[in-house]
Design an enzyme around this catalytic site. Structure first.
Site, PDB file in Angstrom:
ATOM      1  N   MET A   1       0.952  -1.331  -0.020  1.00  0.00           N
ATOM      2  CA  MET A   1      -0.140   0.186   0.111  1.00  0.00           C
ATOM      3  C   MET A   1       0.815   1.156  -0.053  1.00  0.00           C
ATOM      4  O   MET A   1       0.104   2.321   0.100  1.00  0.00           O
ATOM      5  CB  MET A   1      -0.981  -0.022   1.335  1.00  0.00           C
ATOM      6  CG  MET A   1      -1.776  -1.198   1.192  1.00  0.00           C
ATOM      7  SD  MET A   1      -2.667  -1.531  -0.307  1.00  0.00           S
ATOM      8  CE  MET A   1      -3.723   0.085  -0.213  1.00  0.00           C
TER       9      MET A   1
ATOM     10  N   HIS B   1      -3.638  -6.119 -10.102  1.00  0.00           N
ATOM     11  CA  HIS B   1      -4.743  -5.120 -10.089  1.00  0.00           C
ATOM     12  C   HIS B   1      -6.118  -5.935 -10.126  1.00  0.00           C
ATOM     13  O   HIS B   1      -6.255  -6.683 -11.199  1.00  0.00           O
ATOM     14  CB  HIS B   1      -4.655  -4.109 -10.808  1.00  0.00           C
ATOM     15  CG  HIS B   1      -5.734  -2.934 -10.426  1.00  0.00           C
ATOM     16  ND1 HIS B   1      -5.549  -2.122  -9.355  1.00  0.00           N
ATOM     17  CD2 HIS B   1      -6.807  -2.719 -11.005  1.00  0.00           C
ATOM     18  CE1 HIS B   1      -6.415  -1.331  -9.339  1.00  0.00           C
ATOM     19  NE2 HIS B   1      -7.289  -1.566 -10.323  1.00  0.00           N
TER      20      HIS B   1
END
Length: 187
Positions: free
Chosen positions: A87, A104
């Site tokens: 992140m 993704h």
């Protein structure tokens, strides 16, 4: 044999997919190390379970986290990085000097960019009435989700699809996509 570093902030489900593929001889690679920026990340426990070298690197542990990551990658002679839910945005020092790959949970360029991760993506897909979603494996550049696409696998959403059911389907599909994409990249 190509060495892969796994960077993850939480569960690191990509680590499981890669580890299993190596064990089953479906991927000719070695997981050289696992890095997390989160003290409580489950991925660090997984690394211990799999007997992998692991490191906690963040602004509290190091004055320059990116420089420390680079130092360890070079020490381990690791040129490939797989982001399994990492992140933090990587600096260009990393993205330009290593082969960084990300998974993704949508078909980029749709539903990419800052803030588009995990359940946020699935909720947006459902809210917008999409009939298709999928997984994209791509190279990482300095911009979120804009790197060259390596592989995309689409799925058709059911009429009663929810963000929760979509997330389950995408996670399953992601395991397959990660291994396929790494086999392409590691040739």
């Amino acid at each position: 044999m190509k060495k892969i570093a796994i960077l993850s902030s939480h569960n690191g489900s990509g680590l499981d997919a890669i580890y299993d593929a190596i064990e089953q001889k479906n991927l000719n690679a070695e997981i050289a190390l696992v890095i997390s920026n989160n003290t409580n990340a489950v991925v660090l426990q997984k690394a211990q379970k799999y007997a992998l070298d692991s490191y906690l690197i963040n602004a509290k542990t190091d004055a320059s986290p990116d420089d420390e990551i680079i130092r360890i990658l070079n020490e381990k002679k690791c040129k490939y990085i797989f982001l399994a839910g990492y992140m933090k945005k990587l600096s260009s020092k990393i993205t330009r000097n290593f082969r960084v790959i990300n998974s993704h949970p949508a078909l980029l360029p749709k539903y990419g960019g800052s803030g588009m991760y995990g359940s946020h993506v699935h909720k947006a897909v459902i809210k917008n009435g999409e009939t298709q979603s999928g997984v994209t494996i791509h190279k990482v550049s300095e911009n979120y989700d804009e790197g060259e696409i390596i592989l995309q696998i689409p799925i058709t959403l059911s009429k009663d699809e929810t963000a929760e059911t979509l997330e389950i389907k995408i996670k399953k599909l992601e395991r397959q996509a990660i291994v396929q994409a790494l086999n392409i990249c590691l040739k």
